[in-house]
Design a protein around this motif. Structure first.
Motif, PDB file in Angstrom:
ATOM      1  N   UNK A 156      32.636  44.199  44.171  1.00  0.00           N
ATOM      2  CA  UNK A 156      32.449  42.467  43.869  1.00  0.00           C
ATOM      3  C   UNK A 156      33.448  41.254  44.570  1.00  0.00           C
ATOM      4  N   UNK A 157      34.930  41.664  44.304  1.00  0.00           N
ATOM      5  CA  UNK A 157      35.710  40.798  44.946  1.00  0.00           C
ATOM      6  C   UNK A 157      35.363  40.372  46.676  1.00  0.00           C
ATOM      7  N   UNK A 158      34.772  41.771  47.091  1.00  0.00           N
ATOM      8  CA  UNK A 158      34.325  41.400  48.823  1.00  0.00           C
ATOM      9  C   UNK A 158      33.142  40.799  48.846  1.00  0.00           C
ATOM     10  N   UNK A 159      32.175  40.879  47.818  1.00  0.00           N
ATOM     11  CA  UNK A 159      30.357  40.342  47.972  1.00  0.00           C
ATOM     12  C   UNK A 159      31.229  38.840  46.972  1.00  0.00           C
ATOM     13  N   UNK A 166      44.400  37.989  49.174  1.00  0.00           N
ATOM     14  CA  UNK A 166      43.076  37.932  48.439  1.00  0.00           C
ATOM     15  C   UNK A 166      43.358  39.166  47.281  1.00  0.00           C
ATOM     16  N   UNK A 167      43.324  40.089  47.704  1.00  0.00           N
ATOM     17  CA  UNK A 167      43.225  40.962  47.023  1.00  0.00           C
ATOM     18  C   UNK A 167      44.880  41.854  46.873  1.00  0.00           C
ATOM     19  N   UNK A 168      46.251  40.596  47.911  1.00  0.00           N
ATOM     20  CA  UNK A 168      47.559  41.056  47.320  1.00  0.00           C
ATOM     21  C   UNK A 168      47.683  40.450  46.089  1.00  0.00           C
ATOM     22  N   UNK A 169      47.328  39.142  47.000  1.00  0.00           N
ATOM     23  CA  UNK A 169      47.281  38.249  45.141  1.00  0.00           C
ATOM     24  C   UNK A 169      47.066  38.521  43.410  1.00  0.00           C
ATOM     25  N   UNK A 170      46.239  39.542  44.054  1.00  0.00           N
ATOM     26  CA  UNK A 170      45.490  40.375  42.429  1.00  0.00           C
ATOM     27  C   UNK A 170      46.114  41.527  42.754  1.00  0.00           C
ATOM     28  N   UNK A 171      46.816  42.299  42.755  1.00  0.00           N
ATOM     29  CA  UNK A 171      46.738  43.669  43.099  1.00  0.00           C
ATOM     30  C   UNK A 171      48.499  43.093  42.867  1.00  0.00           C
TER      31      UNK A 171
END
Length: 200
Positions: A156-159, A166-171
């Motif tokens: 979903x995030x990739x879509x 962004x993945x780093x900011x979330x994870x």
């Protein structure tokens, strides 16, 4: 569900699954972009697996027992979340094969040699019947459910166009919560162990 202690272990397991699956998908993307031939990809993963096995055995033989004795289970449970926080941050800034290889060896060896044994120590504070019921639930429903949830969230995030940063900011905040949960579960274990010693 009535035990805050077992719920803490479940939350720790869920965070492990969420970050592990996310990094796995990131790894697949980096390798696919960097290595075109399937045989070369297989060889790359084989080399990674070899290094993971060497690192795991070395850490288990030389470090794990000493580490648990020196810093305690609460601190030991924070090590893998820290590795993941560094890993997702590094992959966000530099999604290269070299960075991926170092992070993959660190996270998997950390899982097998430190986090796994530390999590098993937590179960020494519960009754045998609770232990086996909880472990079955954790290893199937919680861990596999976390895998599935992380896979859907990643897609979903990739879509939505979320990249590595962004993945780093979330994870990274998830890794922070994971470390806090691990430390809390470890402290609960230590308190239960002291209480058991006082009763004896």
């Amino acid at each position: 569900f009535r035990s805050p202690y077992l719920l803490a272990i479940a939350a720790y397991t869920l965070c492990n699954a969420l970050l592990g699956t996310t990094v796995y998908f990131q790894q697949a993307e980096v390798v696919k972009m960097a290595i075109e031939e399937e045989a070369a990809r297989t060889a790359f993963f084989a080399r990674l697996n070899l290094w993971v096995q060497f690192a795991t055995v070395g850490i288990q033989v030389l470090i794990t027992a000493r580490l648990l004795k020196a810093v305690g289970v609460a601190a030991a449970l924070c090590i893998l979340p820290l590795i993941y926080a560094i890993g997702v941050g590094a992959l966000g800034f530099a999604p290269t094969l070299g960075v991926l290889a170092v992070i993959d060896v660190m996270r998997r060896a950390g899982t097998y040699a430190i986090s796994g044994p530390s999590r098993e120590v937590l179960f020494t504070s519960v009754a045998r019947s609770e232990k086996y019921k909880a472990k079955s639930f954790l290893d199937t429903v919680v861990f596999r459910g976390g895998d599935a949830l992380a896979g859907h969230a990643f897609n979903a995030l990739r879509a939505l166009g979320a990249g590595g940063l962004w993945m780093a900011a979330i994870m990274i905040p998830v890794a922070g919560a994971w470390a806090w949960i691990g430390h809390k579960a470890g402290r609960m274990h230590q308190a239960a162990s002291r209480e058991r010693e006082l009763r004896a």
